[in-house]
Design a protein around this motif. Sequence first.
Motif, short mmCIF file in Angstrom:
data_model
loop_
_atom_site.label_atom_id
_atom_site.label_comp_id
_atom_site.label_asym_id
_atom_site.label_seq_id
_atom_site.Cartn_x
_atom_site.Cartn_y
_atom_site.Cartn_z
N CYS A 115 0.85 -1.19 0.00
CA CYS A 115 0.00 0.00 0.00
C CYS A 115 0.89 1.24 0.00
O CYS A 115 1.76 1.39 0.86
CB CYS A 115 -0.88 0.03 1.23
N GLN A 121 7.04 6.66 1.87
CA GLN A 121 7.07 5.36 2.55
C GLN A 121 7.44 4.18 1.65
O GLN A 121 7.89 3.15 2.13
CB GLN A 121 5.72 5.09 3.22
N SER A 124 11.16 2.64 1.70
CA SER A 124 11.50 1.79 2.85
C SER A 124 10.99 0.37 2.62
O SER A 124 11.68 -0.61 2.92
CB SER A 124 10.89 2.35 4.13
N MET A 125 9.78 0.27 2.09
CA MET A 125 9.22 -1.07 1.83
C MET A 125 10.03 -1.77 0.74
O MET A 125 10.25 -2.99 0.81
CB MET A 125 7.75 -0.96 1.46
N GLY A 128 13.03 -3.18 2.35
CA GLY A 128 12.70 -4.41 3.07
C GLY A 128 12.58 -5.60 2.12
O GLY A 128 13.09 -6.69 2.40
N MET A 129 11.92 -5.38 0.99
CA MET A 129 11.79 -6.46 0.00
C MET A 129 13.15 -6.87 -0.55
O MET A 129 13.43 -8.06 -0.71
CB MET A 129 10.93 -5.98 -1.17
N GLU A 158 16.40 8.39 4.91
CA GLU A 158 16.67 7.28 5.82
C GLU A 158 16.77 6.00 5.01
O GLU A 158 17.67 5.16 5.23
CB GLU A 158 15.54 7.12 6.84
N ALA B 57 11.17 5.50 11.34
CA ALA B 57 10.19 5.48 10.25
C ALA B 57 10.64 4.47 9.19
O ALA B 57 9.86 3.63 8.73
CB ALA B 57 10.05 6.87 9.64
N GLY B 61 8.93 0.81 7.90
CA GLY B 61 8.66 0.57 6.48
C GLY B 61 9.45 -0.62 5.95
O GLY B 61 8.93 -1.42 5.17
N THR B 62 10.70 -0.73 6.37
CA THR B 62 11.53 -1.86 5.94
C THR B 62 10.93 -3.17 6.45
O THR B 62 10.90 -4.17 5.72
CB THR B 62 12.97 -1.68 6.45
N GLY B 65 8.21 -4.17 4.21
CA GLY B 65 8.73 -4.75 2.96
C GLY B 65 9.20 -6.18 3.15
O GLY B 65 8.95 -7.05 2.31
N ALA B 68 6.19 -8.29 3.29
CA ALA B 68 5.58 -8.46 1.97
C ALA B 68 6.33 -9.50 1.15
O ALA B 68 5.78 -10.09 0.22
CB ALA B 68 5.56 -7.12 1.22
N GLU B 88 2.69 6.99 11.56
CA GLU B 88 2.02 6.93 10.27
C GLU B 88 2.60 5.81 9.40
O GLU B 88 1.90 5.28 8.53
CB GLU B 88 2.09 8.28 9.55
N GLN B 89 3.85 5.46 9.63
CA GLN B 89 4.40 4.29 8.93
C GLN B 89 3.73 3.02 9.45
O GLN B 89 3.44 2.10 8.68
CB GLN B 89 5.93 4.20 9.14
N GLN B 92 0.17 3.24 7.71
CA GLN B 92 0.11 3.11 6.24
C GLN B 92 0.82 1.86 5.73
O GLN B 92 0.31 1.16 4.86
CB GLN B 92 0.72 4.36 5.59
N SER B 93 2.03 1.62 6.24
CA SER B 93 2.84 0.53 5.68
C SER B 93 2.57 -0.81 6.35
O SER B 93 2.84 -1.85 5.76
CB SER B 93 4.34 0.86 5.82
N TYR B 96 -2.57 -0.83 7.43
CA TYR B 96 -3.48 -0.70 6.27
C TYR B 96 -3.39 -1.91 5.33
O TYR B 96 -4.41 -2.50 4.95
CB TYR B 96 -3.18 0.62 5.57
N PRO B 97 -2.19 -2.36 4.96
CA PRO B 97 -2.10 -3.58 4.13
C PRO B 97 -2.20 -4.86 4.95
O PRO B 97 -2.13 -5.94 4.39
CB PRO B 97 -0.72 -3.46 3.48
#
Lengths: 275, 312
Positions: A115, A121, A124-125, A128-129, A158, B57, B61-62, B65, B68, B88-89, B92-93, B96-97
């Motif tokens: 999302c 944001q 950062s995801m 992680g992936m 960051e 933050a 988020g990491t 990920g 995921a 908020e991370q 949202q991250s 929410y998912p």
Amino acid sequence: MKDKIAVLQEKARKLRVDIIKTLHRSKSGHTGGSLSVIDMLTVLYYHKMRHDPANPKLPERDRLILSKGHAAPAQYVALADCGYFPKEDLQMLRQLGSHLQGHPDSKGTPGIEVCTGSLGQGLSMAVGMALALALDKSSSRVYAVLGDGELQEGQIWEAAMSAAHYRLDNLCILVDANGLQIDGEVARVMNVEPIADKFRAFGSNVLEIDGHDLGAIMSALDEAETCKGRPTVVVARTVKGKGVSFFENKASYHGVTPSDEELPKALQCLGDTCD
Amino acid sequence: MSKMIATRDAYGEALVELGAENGNVVVLDADLSGSTKTSGFAKNFPERFFNMGIAEANMIGTAAGLAAAGKVPFASTFAIFAVGRAWEQVRQSVAYPKANVKIVATHSGVTVGEDGGSHQSVEDIAIMRAVPNMTVIVPADGVETKLAIRAAAAYNGPVYVRLGRNKVPTLFDEQHDFAIGKGYQLRDGSDLTYVTTGLMTAQAVAAAELLAAQGVSARVVHIATIKPLDEELIIAAARETGAIVTAEEHSIVGGLGGAVSELLCERCPVPVKRVGVQDRFGTSGKAEELVKYFGLTAENLVEAAKEVLAKK
């Protein structure tokens, strides 16, 4: 190569038409940033990425995270065209009950990995992936698409720091640098330049290209793949609203959709008609 | 006296066990691994431990990920940073998912002590409870912490676990049947019920003893999972004892006291007294001084019981 570029160019043109028609119908959504990023998404989905619309969770797939989530219409038209979901779904963009949310939502839309929508944001995801894929010794790559205005978010830096620290060469960051954000020129609202120098200082390999030159995008993504020991950032210089002359380089078209009067003219710019 | 162990120490042990059992467990920290006790995992499984530096933050988020991509990430730092800096991370991250991320925060509440109000999170339960998809767990002791960490790892979705800095008495034995969403009656009583969480449950047990000596029969219900709440256990206690005292090492606004009040107002109105930090920030001092200063002792709970009994 030339033939391939011509095929992709025609695909990008058609996807632009889909974006315009979809946004005209929804009467809500982000036009300018969808048009600036679509060439990069075209190269990723139709040339570079390993993915399978029939099996969205294919373990060996490359991942794309649209961190500038407001450009969701661009990603949606590409996913629909690839066959992740029926093209008719585009008609329900942003409507109650639709899986096509205002910003990408991995819970409902096949092909959406996470999302996004709250800026800053997605990278950062992606980090992680990329860490997880590296742990698993996977050859899959992660592509994170950012806006230039988005670079004002501290979390981006960051994340950039951590991507270099963990030597994530399976991560490629694309910056859709269209130079505009809601309140006006990025340089005037809060200057983020020099973007390339900043990412270099944060430890990334950086390439700067014309983000509408499909051959340049293809070459940059290939070069990113050969760079070892650090992530690659492709700073793609783009035009907000690209392809529709009266939308181009106008901050006012950030979150505005084509009106009934604008629709035929916009389609004409793209070599298409209302039918 | 029962064995004293800090919930953060139990967390560190649980992580090392989990790491050996499940190769998908990964751990992230934000430069506090010695304090949050993720350092044990880092030592045993260095390739699966990611120090993200002082950047909460990005850490959250990491973690999203990593989740995921099929990992089971545990992300740790102090409660004020995990919930405050990265809220908020988290929203949202992670939430929410419905990402499979476990946020395990230590140094919650005023018993952080000398570091003072900047580091004492008294709002985190309220904040995390308000987020859809989030599970909120506040274990009472080391045994329950280990079980909660295992339950969190087994559950597919976002979990917030709130832990403390200091040693606390052990209330449960290894046979404790911990389950997410389940409350526990530790002592029966008929005049009122203490509904408590975290380290306040031990205080409630002590308070019930003090009340018994005065001829008052207090039930003690321990709520380890604040969300989802064990509503039926709390409603039964309200119906059967007619008065409720909640207690938490957290603001009286929005935490366990808030959750219980919301529930009982709608489904079984009885007199309720909320014991906790009175809508104010923490301050420097020794932990044992601060629990007195903020009115979080067994004696305070006895007073609260008398207050609520007078309204029955």
